[in-house]
Design a protein around this motif. Structure first.
Motif, PDB file in Angstrom:
ATOM      1  N   ASN A   7       5.659  40.491 -37.290  1.00  0.00           N
ATOM      2  CA  ASN A   7       4.359  40.572 -36.608  1.00  0.00           C
ATOM      3  C   ASN A   7       4.536  41.206 -35.226  1.00  0.00           C
ATOM      4  O   ASN A   7       4.236  40.599 -34.200  1.00  0.00           O
ATOM      5  CB  ASN A   7       3.762  39.160 -36.498  1.00  0.00           C
ATOM      6  N   PHE A  64      -0.755  41.488 -35.442  1.00  0.00           N
ATOM      7  CA  PHE A  64      -1.768  41.603 -36.485  1.00  0.00           C
ATOM      8  C   PHE A  64      -1.978  40.294 -37.246  1.00  0.00           C
ATOM      9  O   PHE A  64      -2.988  40.128 -37.917  1.00  0.00           O
ATOM     10  CB  PHE A  64      -1.378  42.706 -37.472  1.00  0.00           C
ATOM     11  N   CYS A 108      -7.030  41.851 -32.576  1.00  0.00           N
ATOM     12  CA  CYS A 108      -6.624  42.251 -33.928  1.00  0.00           C
ATOM     13  C   CYS A 108      -7.412  41.503 -34.994  1.00  0.00           C
ATOM     14  O   CYS A 108      -7.843  42.091 -35.994  1.00  0.00           O
ATOM     15  CB  CYS A 108      -5.129  42.020 -34.111  1.00  0.00           C
TER      16      CYS A 108
END
Length: 277
Positions: free
Chosen positions: A135, A139, A146
């Protein structure tokens, strides 16, 4: 994975490439190898004891009637798992109970048999720094920019295209992203694929073949290495992130061409990663 076509542009990459790494102290390197050596010696001793049923072996083993079948694992792989990895197994495969962000929560567990089995205590270790996630850009977060963008995109385009890009799966945002990547890199065009092992291993053979040359970074992922090998192209490796090494190989390839015949290469593909880990 992103592939791009680079036009002739002498203004690109004028600045010298500088990258520094912290060298491993000699004492740390020596002690590390000594530790592995000691564990290996004791591992062979423990396997000897297990062979004579002096020590109990907890690992799954093939039955006697299966001895003539092809083994599922190599001998040293089994040895490493039994005697080295098992000692430090608790450092990996830790169950989490939160979003894998910059910090996350871990399920606490204990072992009473030297990491062969684990028991959950029911407690949670809060706010552990995450240093092992994919990550990179946040995200996976469930709040923030996001998450809001993902929610809006899902409402507009749905959860998936349910088709390949060459049929009905080519969206306007796909082409917009490719144009943005091309502008960012200062190149003519780019192609974007959903990242995955199969993406690299299957698309490189579609781009190059026999009579082509692949220049590959020495630290490229196994998927890129496999794709290069499957393509049947000639492969030459340059030093990690070293533009001088790449330029030398590229000049030699253009000047001398293919081995023996000295014909020009049909294609020359430079393969690098966006993030090395």
């Amino acid at each position: 994975m992103v592939y791009w076509n680079v036009p002739h542009n002498p203004s690109l990459y004028k600045k010298p490439f500088v990258e520094s790494f912290e060298e491993t102290p000699l004492l740390v390197a020596v002690l590390t190898y000594m530790g592995y050596g000691i564990l290996t010696i004791f591992g062979y001793l423990r396997d000897f004891l297990r062979h004579w049923n002096i020590e109990k072996c907890h690992v799954a083993r093939e039955r006697e009637e299966q001895k003539d079948f092809v083994p599922l694992y190599q001998d040293f792989e089994n040895f490493y798992t039994r005697n080295l990895y098992m000692r430090i197994r608790d450092n990996w495969n830790r169950p989490i109970c939160s979003v894998p962000g910059a910090k996350m929560d871990l399920v606490e567990r204990v072992s009473h048999d030297y990491n062969w089995t684990f028991e959950h205590t029911g407690k949670v270790v809060k706010d552990v720094i995450n240093m092992g996630s994919y990550n990179y850009l946040g995200f996976a977060e469930n709040t923030g920019t996001c998450a809001d963008a993902a929610l809006e995109a899902t409402r507009t385009y749905g959860a998936g295209v349910s088709s390949t890009r060459c049929e009905l799966g080519n969206l306007d945002i796909h082409e917009e992203m490719e144009q943005l990547v091309a502008r960012f890199l200062g190149v003519e065009s780019s192609m974007a694929f959903g990242m995955g092992f199969a993406t690299n291993s299957m698309n490189i053979p579609a781009l190059t073949g026999k009579g082509c040359l692949i220049l590959s970074d020495e630290l490229n992922h196994a998927s890129l290495v496999l794709g290069a090998r499957l393509s049947g192209s000639t492969i030459r490796v340059f030093k990690h992130n070293n533009m001088q090494s790449l330029e030398k190989l590229l000049r030699d390839a253009i000047v001398h061409g293919q081995p023996r015949t000295h014909r020009p290469w049909k294609k020359i593909l430079i393969v690098v990663e966006g993030i090395y880990r």
